[in-house]
Each structure stands twice: as structure tokens, then as C-alpha cells.
Motif scaffolding. Sequence first.
Motif, mmCIF file in Angstrom:
data_model
loop_
_atom_site.group_PDB
_atom_site.id
_atom_site.type_symbol
_atom_site.label_atom_id
_atom_site.label_comp_id
_atom_site.label_asym_id
_atom_site.label_seq_id
_atom_site.Cartn_x
_atom_site.Cartn_y
_atom_site.Cartn_z
ATOM 1 N N SER A 138 0.867 -1.189 0.000
ATOM 2 C CA SER A 138 0.000 0.000 0.000
ATOM 3 C C SER A 138 0.893 1.224 0.000
ATOM 4 C CB SER A 138 -0.858 0.033 1.270
ATOM 5 O OG SER A 138 -1.502 1.282 1.417
ATOM 6 N N ILE A 139 0.308 2.355 -0.393
ATOM 7 C CA ILE A 139 1.025 3.608 -0.194
ATOM 8 C C ILE A 139 1.296 3.798 1.318
ATOM 9 C CG2 ILE A 139 -1.100 5.038 -0.141
ATOM 10 C CD1 ILE A 139 2.441 5.942 -1.444
ATOM 11 N N ALA A 140 0.470 3.139 2.125
ATOM 12 C CA ALA A 140 0.679 3.180 3.585
ATOM 13 C C ALA A 140 1.939 2.416 4.002
ATOM 14 C CB ALA A 140 -0.546 2.611 4.305
ATOM 15 N N TYR A 145 0.712 8.463 7.439
ATOM 16 C CA TYR A 145 -0.211 9.611 7.412
ATOM 17 C C TYR A 145 -0.947 9.699 8.753
ATOM 18 C CZ TYR A 145 -3.307 5.795 5.879
ATOM 19 O OH TYR A 145 -3.975 4.605 5.766
ATOM 20 N N TYR A 151 -1.874 0.646 10.807
ATOM 21 C CA TYR A 151 -2.053 0.139 9.428
ATOM 22 C C TYR A 151 -0.784 0.435 8.622
ATOM 23 C CZ TYR A 151 -3.779 -0.608 4.709
ATOM 24 O OH TYR A 151 -3.921 -1.044 3.406
ATOM 25 N N PRO A 181 -0.849 0.157 -3.923
ATOM 26 C CA PRO A 181 -1.859 1.096 -4.433
ATOM 27 C C PRO A 181 -2.126 2.256 -3.482
ATOM 28 C CG PRO A 181 -2.699 -1.196 -4.356
ATOM 29 C CD PRO A 181 -1.447 -1.128 -3.515
ATOM 30 N N GLY A 182 -2.578 3.360 -4.095
ATOM 31 C CA GLY A 182 -3.209 4.440 -3.332
ATOM 32 C C GLY A 182 -4.677 4.056 -3.158
ATOM 33 N N PHE A 188 -12.719 -1.904 1.329
ATOM 34 C CA PHE A 188 -11.656 -1.540 2.269
ATOM 35 C C PHE A 188 -12.124 -0.521 3.322
ATOM 36 C CE2 PHE A 188 -8.158 1.322 3.377
ATOM 37 C CZ PHE A 188 -7.185 0.446 3.802
ATOM 38 N N ARG A 192 -12.638 -0.553 7.295
ATOM 39 C CA ARG A 192 -11.910 0.395 8.163
ATOM 40 C C ARG A 192 -12.873 1.124 9.094
ATOM 41 N NH1 ARG A 192 -7.249 4.397 6.063
ATOM 42 N NH2 ARG A 192 -5.958 3.308 7.565
#
Length: 250
Positions: A138-140, A145, A151, A181-182, A188, A192
Motif C-alpha cells: 500500500s502507499i501506507a 499519514y 495500518y 496502491p493508493g 476496504f 476500516r
Amino acid sequence: MNQTAFITGATSGIGKATAELFAENQIRLILCGRRKERLEELQKKLGKLTDVITLQFDVRNKEEVFSAINSLPKNFSDIDILINNAGNAHGLSSIQDGDIDDWDAMLDINVKGLLYVSKAIIPKMTEKNRGFIVNIGSIAGKEVYPNGNVYCASKHAVNALNKAMRIDLNKHNIRVSAIHPGAVETEFSDVRFKGDTEKAKTVYSGYNALQAEDIADIIYFVITRPYHVNIEDLVVYPTAQATATIMNKS
Ligand code: NDP
Ligand code: 8X3
């Protein structure tokens, strides 16, 4: 394509779209998830296009993982492609307000679940010195952020494990790739935000979010390169997204 793919998290979103695209391309499928009805529906639908077997297990439960994978019939036990996709975010809270059960879920599913499945399947690849593992990060896993803390930590771990797998499996000729991915419009954000679908919808409103099929296309491209080509790491955003937090919403 005479290959067999093992896809975790095939009951929804990116995993489901990937299963559908692989089936259209005659890749034999082992589809995994916890939701039995969805697995049955997929088997019925995609079974018209290719050979499909489903395995119902929770990736957090290592006994379930190993017993499901060890129960594969002989004609499905030769796995060419592993798509480590099962995962979710649980909650979006500051580190001081976070829920410990959410932290456990994310680390147990996104990190330990990926490890259990990989541990069960990698020997099938090392013994033939061939195979392909695609880890869905993930972009995470590249940025942190606000309120993403655990996460992000879980996806940073996936990023590290992707690199580690490529290093350790290098001598076994096994390809290892990650796709990060973003924002992708799937279930999803419903997960969440714990079923708050109105809140989930706001994540994808005001711009064209990526769709699960966009990521499936990329996964299919990655796995269909000639064997000497390994696309090792890809970050994919919607055009409206510039970083984990900068989104050009109308
Ligand atoms: P979805 O919620 O639509 O799909 C998640 C899938 O994971 C489902 O098939 C679910 O199946 C499976 N899963 C979740 N928990 C478990 C578990 N404990 N055991 C087994 N399977 C489980 O989300 P996405 O398709 O978006 O997510 C797929 C991957 O992509 C995840 O790793 C996610 O982190 C990643 N990702 C998603 C992004 C996004 O914006 N959507 C962006 C970047 C990465 P079931 O409930 O039937 O078990
Ligand atoms: C999902 C994308 O930005 O919600 O991994 O972390 S994000």
C-alpha cells in the motif's frame, strides 16, 4: 496459460477482480477467504472459465492456514503464483486513541497472515526453483499519514518482507514483486469504518478513485512478463492523488 495461482482475499475487491481476470486468461485458481458463500459463488462463476478450488480459512489462524493448504488435492498442489492480498485497515485513530483489538487485527492479518500463507507455499516453489510471489502492499507502506499509525506499520512490514523474500529466495530463482496502491474503491473503507458505509463512501467521492480492476490489470501485467523480468516494486495512484494525503477532490 497453464499456471496455477493462489489468491488470498479473493472474496472482494482487488483479490476478486484478480481472480476474475486470471480466470478469463485460463489461469487455474485457488481462491481463499473467510466468506464461504462468496467463495461458492466465485467457484460457480469462474469454474465455467477455468479450474477453480476454494479454501475457506482465516489467515490469522496458522492451524487453519496450514491444514487448508496441505489439504490441496495433488492436481492443485503445484502453485506457480501466490498473490498475498488478504488484508484490511481496522479503524483510523491517533496512536493515543487507537483500539488495541484493531491493532491486533491489522498486525495479525496483514503481517502474520501473509507470513503464514507464504511459509506454507514457499516450499512448493523452492523445491522446483520456480515461482512468483506478488505482495499487495500500500502507499501506507511507503508513507505514514495522520491516524494511519498501525495500518501504516503493517504495510511497512509488508514492504520490508517483500524485499526480504526477494533476497532470500533469489538463489531459488523465485520472482517477488510488490504492488502498492493508493486509494482503490473496494470494501476496504467499509471495513476500516466498521460498516459505516456513508463514511466509507466519502473516501472515494469527488474524484475518480482506482477500481479493483485497475490493480488486477497491473497484477496480470506483472505476472505475464517473460520469466527473466521481475517488476519488483510499483506504486499506483489514482491521477487525482499525489501523496497518501494530497487528493485533488472537486
Ligand atoms: P476488501 O475489503 O475489498 O478485500 C479484503 C479481502 O481480504 C477480502 O477478500 C477478505 O475476505 C480478505 N480478508 C480480510 N481479512 C481476512 C482474514 N482474517 N482472513 C482471510 N482473509 C481475509 O479490500 P481490498 O480489496 O481493497 O484490499 C486488498 C488488499 O489491498 C489489502 O491488503 C489492502 O490492505 C490492500 N490495499 C487496499 C487499498 C484500497 O484503497 N482499497 C489501497 C492499498 C492497498 P473475507 O472477508 O472473506 O475473509
Ligand atoms: C489503503 C490506502 O491510503 O487508505 O492501503 O492507506 S490508504
